[in-house]
Every structure is written in C-alpha cells, then in structure tokens.
Design an enzyme around this catalytic site. Structure first.
Site, PDB file in Angstrom:
ATOM      1  N   HIS A   1     -45.328  65.655  77.031  1.00  0.00           N
ATOM      2  CA  HIS A   1     -45.540  64.650  76.379  1.00  0.00           C
ATOM      3  C   HIS A   1     -44.641  63.259  76.215  1.00  0.00           C
ATOM      4  O   HIS A   1     -43.359  63.562  76.626  1.00  0.00           O
ATOM      5  CB  HIS A   1     -45.433  65.164  74.503  1.00  0.00           C
ATOM      6  CG  HIS A   1     -44.023  65.668  74.196  1.00  0.00           C
ATOM      7  ND1 HIS A   1     -43.276  64.930  73.461  1.00  0.00           N
ATOM      8  CD2 HIS A   1     -43.812  66.937  73.978  1.00  0.00           C
ATOM      9  CE1 HIS A   1     -42.156  65.390  73.244  1.00  0.00           C
ATOM     10  NE2 HIS A   1     -42.272  67.012  73.593  1.00  0.00           N
TER      11      HIS A   1
ATOM     12  N   ASP B   1     -43.855  60.845  73.813  1.00  0.00           N
ATOM     13  CA  ASP B   1     -43.397  60.653  72.494  1.00  0.00           C
ATOM     14  C   ASP B   1     -42.343  61.255  72.227  1.00  0.00           C
ATOM     15  O   ASP B   1     -41.834  62.484  72.846  1.00  0.00           O
ATOM     16  CB  ASP B   1     -44.435  60.686  71.532  1.00  0.00           C
ATOM     17  CG  ASP B   1     -44.824  62.225  70.903  1.00  0.00           C
ATOM     18  OD1 ASP B   1     -44.834  63.014  72.087  1.00  0.00           O
ATOM     19  OD2 ASP B   1     -44.842  62.606  69.908  1.00  0.00           O
TER      20      ASP B   1
ATOM     21  N   ASP C   1     -35.877  66.365  74.865  1.00  0.00           N
ATOM     22  CA  ASP C   1     -37.004  66.641  74.419  1.00  0.00           C
ATOM     23  C   ASP C   1     -38.051  65.443  74.272  1.00  0.00           C
ATOM     24  O   ASP C   1     -38.177  64.658  73.458  1.00  0.00           O
ATOM     25  CB  ASP C   1     -36.941  67.274  73.170  1.00  0.00           C
ATOM     26  CG  ASP C   1     -38.301  67.693  72.647  1.00  0.00           C
ATOM     27  OD1 ASP C   1     -39.443  67.770  73.414  1.00  0.00           O
ATOM     28  OD2 ASP C   1     -38.633  67.984  71.251  1.00  0.00           O
TER      29      ASP C   1
ATOM     30  N   GLU D   1     -47.103  64.298  70.271  1.00  0.00           N
ATOM     31  CA  GLU D   1     -46.698  66.035  70.306  1.00  0.00           C
ATOM     32  C   GLU D   1     -45.696  66.133  69.004  1.00  0.00           C
ATOM     33  O   GLU D   1     -45.699  67.277  68.299  1.00  0.00           O
ATOM     34  CB  GLU D   1     -46.178  66.258  71.531  1.00  0.00           C
ATOM     35  CG  GLU D   1     -45.959  67.872  71.626  1.00  0.00           C
ATOM     36  CD  GLU D   1     -44.584  68.358  70.881  1.00  0.00           C
ATOM     37  OE1 GLU D   1     -44.907  69.613  70.842  1.00  0.00           O
ATOM     38  OE2 GLU D   1     -43.590  67.788  70.693  1.00  0.00           O
ATOM     39  N   GLU D   2     -44.895  65.188  68.566  1.00  0.00           N
ATOM     40  CA  GLU D   2     -43.999  65.396  67.486  1.00  0.00           C
ATOM     41  C   GLU D   2     -44.324  65.173  66.005  1.00  0.00           C
ATOM     42  O   GLU D   2     -43.825  65.161  65.154  1.00  0.00           O
ATOM     43  CB  GLU D   2     -42.701  64.506  67.820  1.00  0.00           C
ATOM     44  CG  GLU D   2     -42.010  64.553  69.173  1.00  0.00           C
ATOM     45  CD  GLU D   2     -41.390  65.780  69.260  1.00  0.00           C
ATOM     46  OE1 GLU D   2     -41.398  66.807  68.364  1.00  0.00           O
ATOM     47  OE2 GLU D   2     -40.342  66.113  70.332  1.00  0.00           O
TER      48      GLU D   2
ATOM     49  N   HIS E   1     -34.300  66.859  68.941  1.00  0.00           N
ATOM     50  CA  HIS E   1     -34.433  66.083  67.495  1.00  0.00           C
ATOM     51  C   HIS E   1     -33.351  65.763  66.834  1.00  0.00           C
ATOM     52  O   HIS E   1     -33.075  65.542  65.637  1.00  0.00           O
ATOM     53  CB  HIS E   1     -35.361  66.790  66.618  1.00  0.00           C
ATOM     54  CG  HIS E   1     -36.757  67.344  67.171  1.00  0.00           C
ATOM     55  ND1 HIS E   1     -37.898  67.943  66.328  1.00  0.00           N
ATOM     56  CD2 HIS E   1     -37.135  67.128  68.343  1.00  0.00           C
ATOM     57  CE1 HIS E   1     -38.840  68.356  67.081  1.00  0.00           C
ATOM     58  NE2 HIS E   1     -38.401  67.673  68.314  1.00  0.00           N
TER      59      HIS E   1
END
Lengths: 359, 359
Positions: free
Chosen positions: B72, B74, B99, B129-130, B335
């Site tokens: 992903h 994003d 990530d 995705e997040e 994150h």
C-alpha cells in the site's frame, strides 16, 4: 386568603388542591415551608421548630407514647399539570396530588383538628425528597436535631393507596471489579480476559436463592441482582477490567453491616479484586408488634403489606423508630404527567388517623 | 527530478527516502499513484493498469507461474516526522519508513531491474490501507478487476522485519444478545435479569480451549474472546438486555462459513436471542507447499512464522491465492512518531527477492 397562606379549615381534598397550586419543586420549597410554619405557629397545642426548609411541630402533652406523622413537601418538576383540576368523578389531578401533597394535607388537617391526641404527636414536613439523598431534609433534621424525631412509631404519608406498608427493605449497591491483562485479540494467550473472569460472579448471581423472611407477620422478599456490567477496551483488545454492579435488596432483619458482609461472602471466592460500596441505605423494621402500631392497624384496618422498595421510613429505622408507609396517593401514578388522587382516599386516611389518635 | 517524479535508478534506501518525502496520507495518494504509474509506464516489459489510485503492473512472459508483489502507498497521518532523516547508524527515520514505503521501494526496484523474471510478476500498489476496510484499494481492485490479481502466490511487503510470516488468521466479531424483562430491582421477581442470563456465555468462553492447528508446517493459535460486554438500564432496574461482543480469531484451515458456524455452535445452548455478525474478514492460507513458495523460502532463508493478526494477505486468500507477509520494516514501529527502518534491511529484502526471481 392570598397566594402565600394556607387555610387549615379547608377540608382535606380542598387543602390538597391548594397545596398542589402552591408549586414547590425540589429546591424551591421555601415559600411553602414558610406557609406551613405560618399556619402551624398560631396553634396553641403545638411547638414549632424549623431547620432550613424543614418544619417540625410537636405536642407536649406527656402522653405515654409519641408517634410521628411525616411527609415531604417537594415535588418532581411540574409537567403541564398545575394548577390542579377536580373532575366529576371525584378525582383530583395535578403534580403532587399523589406524591404527596394529599398526604401533607392529611398531616396538616390532623395538626389543626386534633388538639388533644391520645398520643403525643410530631409532625415533620421536609424538603428535597425527590432529589439526591444528600439533600434530603429528613436526613438533615435527623443529623442536626435527632431529638426532634424521637418517637415510638412513625407513619410516613407517602402514597400507598391507603394500605399499610410496613418498614422497608434496605438497598446496597456494590461494584465488583475483575482484572485481567491487555493483549491484542489476535494473540490472546499473551493476556488474560477480565470479562471471562466475571463468569463465576454471574454464575453465582444466576444461582442465588433470595431469602423470604417473615418479620412482624410480613413476608419480605430479598433480591441480589446485577444492575449493570461493563467491560471492553476496543474490539481487538483482550480487556483488562470488567465491573459488575450488584444491587442487594435486603429484609429489615439485617443491619447494614450484616448486609454488606453477606454480599462479600457471596462473592468471596469469585476472583473479585475490588469491592466498592457505591450506595447503601439501611432497612427499617415495620414494628407492627409495638402497642402504638397495633392500635394503628386496628384503626386503619386492612392487612399490612411488606414494603419492598426503599423509602424514607429507613431514616426512622436508623434512629430506632419502627415505621410504616400509609398515605392516600397511589404510587403507580407518582411522577407522571397524569398524576392524580381519588379525593375519597384523602378523607378516608384523615378519618382513620383521627380515629387512631382520638379513640 | 522535480517534486512529482520517481527515479527508479536510485537504490532501495534512497528510493525509500524519496517516497517518504512524497507525502501520501490515506485519501491523498493521487500524486504518488500518478508518480508510480509514470515511472512504470516507460518500462517495456510491463503492462500497466490503473483503477482509481491503484496501479497494477504485470509482465506477460508466459511463465509457468505468476507471483504478486503487493504494497500500500498510503501512510497514517504525518507526526512531525517528514522529511525523512538518515542517521549515522544507517537508520532511516520518518513516516512510512517501516509501514511501508521501504516495501514499496523494494517493489519498484524489482519492477525496474528484473525485466526477465523466472516467474511472471504482478506488482500491486494500492491506496487506503490505513483506514476503514471499505476504502481499501486492494479490496476495490479485487472486486472490480479480479483478473488483475490472478496468481499462484503473493508476497505482501508489509513490515515483518525481513522474516516470512505465512498466511493470516481470520477474524469474526459477533454480538450475542441475551434478553430479560425489566422490573424494579426492589421487586426483582417481577422481572428476569438479562445480565444473569449471560452467565452461560461467559462460562463457555472461560472454559473454551482454542485450537492450535499446524498448517503448511506453521502452528497457528486461535482465540475466542469477549472483547466487550454491556448491560444495565439504571441502578434500580432489572436489566432486560445484555450484549456480549465476541471475537473469534481462527486459523486458515477454516473458511468464513465454517468459522461463523463454529461460533454459533459454541453458544448454541446458551440462551442467546440475537446472533449478529458485526465484522468478518477471512483467513489466508500460507501456501508454503506451493513450488513458488518453496523457492521463495529457499531464496529468502530463515524459518517462516505463522501470522496471527489479520492483514491484507487475507484478500489474496479470498481470491484463492496463498500469500505471505515479507517486508523490510519492523511492525513494532509502525504508526509511531519514531518510525524508522534499518537501510540494510531494505537492501537485503531487495536482494533476496531478486535472487528468488532470477535464479
């Protein structure tokens, strides 16, 4: 008669209507307390005391027994149901008709019309019954002037549909907390589930068999119930805490300490890590074996019933004064927009009490 | 190079830094998707397709096998950690370093530098995705163009610390509602307590023994857990409803229907009146016995681990494509404000994948 006086020569139903038309929502009782005090002060057979917006009037005749007639003068908020309205069927409608200005009217009528009762009388008019317990005027009087409430027996004129309801059950609320350890729910073995830990608590509650003790001829019915449960952190987290809120309603043969000990014992081996008493109000004995109570039952007739719910009679119980609930209103209509009372009940209660206090 | 192009001749760490400095928080991926598309279109060995801000590039060499490399584009919101910063210890810091822009850099490097792979390749770059599952770009591509994702095996370059994590467990969340009948808690026998009715549900959960099935040599660990419980109306009311929220994490040998049936069966005789599936995402097989996967394991080395948590490999599982997680980032730092990646991991992953696809 202006807007701020009470004429105690009105009959019970008329006086009830007058009281309903004299708004006294909790916290705004001062004008009515003033009027009650002003109406009682001229009566030569009564000594009148005041504490805040609570008025206590007593005879001092040296009788062998003293009994209390008590009632709260506040109401829940008005809901488009003031002024009062008397319909063609003899039903008086309005805020407080049932809970409990009809009872207060009966108190005032007895105070005004029974100057030489066969028992010394204590009339208690108190504020803030319909709000949080710490504001309750009867509680304030009991704390500041317990001597004002000394008596052998008490009648609380809360709505009981003109039936005698003896004593009241106690109520204790406890928070039982279970503990676990957080983890991601995809790796649950890394944690410990606090909701699962509550399984023995719920099993114990589901299997519990409440007592039904007979006290003074009245069969009480206890209950031990979860009234709330809460647990969970997020939908992907093993929760580390779960709380079950339990309410034990107990018969008046238990004191507050015994009641709390019983709840502790029931959940003793259920893994509870915190036991917090959130609220506790004791029970009150009906005291129906007392001579004053026996005479009262003979005068009012009917069969006494146990009072399952908690009422302010418990405050008399805490002072060692047995007490019953007996008033003209119907509790089913208390706090409702269509609150009402049958006027013949008001007259009936007044007559029965007069008969008890004069025969 | 202006601010909106990607130079695929940069090495993996440099390209990662470039991608981190190209902000693409979920919902704002268009510029980066444009840049990815623009960088891939000139490559003669790739056919490039686009659906929204999702870019799919494929070789069409007629190889016996086809494998997917997916990631992903994003990130979670930037937290004062852009632009990227390379420190003296070879650690690259910044939003998305782990990530999973380091994984995306590896995808782009393989796309640019392996024009004649031994297996046909499908590169998938997707958005959102997040955020909530319904926005997930891989899901949108799977729904609109399932043929774009046809393959024998898939590698998702999510952060796995350069270890292979096979498949993923499924997750189903169910609301189990118990019913009772309201009553005043002073007269509890007039009602029926819905929280007490949850006792068998919690007992079943507490006693549940989760499976640990071995699939393709990987030992998965299931879990069946309450993640929430709620009941209660007021502190003086017997509650008429109680809901237990249960999360079942299940191994990839169960399909979604079997997983739901299992949860229903576990609570079949517990008095549940409503069984509501709130959320359900299937598992994915690791597929390590597939020839492409075996060669992959040989090329990347190490010992594959089962993936307990749910990831987007499940979307490949739903299409019948076995899949693993394998990326240079470390999920522990995803994150986070101090998100980072060791640049030698980026180079290592790129080399291992190139070895697999060219040997």
């Amino acid at each position: 008669m202006d807007g701020h006086t009470l004429d105690l020569s009105l009959d019970g139903p008329e006086l009830t209507a007058r009281l309903v038309d004299f708004p006294s929502v909790s916290g705004q009782e001062k004008d009515l307390a003033d009027a009650v005090e002003a109406a009682l002060r001229p009566l030569p057979h009564l000594t009148v005391d005041r504490h805040g917006n609570n008025v206590v009037a007593r005879t001092r005749l040296g009788r062998a027994e003293r009994v209390v007639l008590a009632g709260h003068i506040d109401t829940v908020p008005i809901a488009d149901n003031v002024p009062s309205r008397l319909d063609d069927d003899g039903v008086l409608w309005g805020c407080g008709t049932s809970d409990m200005k009809s009872g207060v009217a009966v108190q005032l009528r007895i105070a005004a019309t029974v100057p030489e009762p066969n028992r010394d009388l204590t009339f208690v008019f108190y504020d803030n019954e319909e709000v949080a317990a710490q504001h309750n005027g009867l509680g304030h009087v009991a704390e500041a002037h317990p001597d004002w409430l000394e008596a052998d027996f008490a009648v609380l004129l809360e709505p009981s549909d003109a039936q005698v309801e003896g004593g009241c059950q106690g109520t204790i609320r406890v928070h039982l907390r279970l503990e676990g350890e957080r983890a991601h729910s995809a790796r649950s073995w890394m944690g410990s589930n606090a909701i699962h830990a509550a399984a023995p608590v719920l099993a114990r509650l589901a299997a519990y068999e409440p007592r039904r003790p007979v006290i003074d001829g009245l069969e009480y019915r206890e209950g031990l119930n979860a009234v709330g449960i809460e647990g969970g952190v997020a939908t992907n987290v093993i929760p580390d805490s779960c709380t079950v809120v339990v309410n034990y309603r107990y018969a008046p043969d238990l004191g507050p300490d015994e009641a709390e000990a019983h709840v502790r014992e029931v959940f003793a081996d259920c893994g509870v890590v915190e036991f917090t008493v959130d609220d506790h109000s004791g029970a009150a004995m009906p005291g129906l074996s007392h001579p004053a109570a026996k005479a009262f039952m003979e005068a009012v007739g009917g069969t006494a019933q146990p009072k399952f719910g908690w009422t302010d009679v418990s405050r008399f119980g805490a002072l060692g004064v047995p007490a019953v609930n007996y008033g003209p209103g119907d509790a089913l209509f208390a706090h409702k927009r269509d609150e009402h009372v049958a006027v013949d009940r008001i007259t009936h209660c007044e007559e029965r009490l007069r008969s008890w206090l004069t025969s």
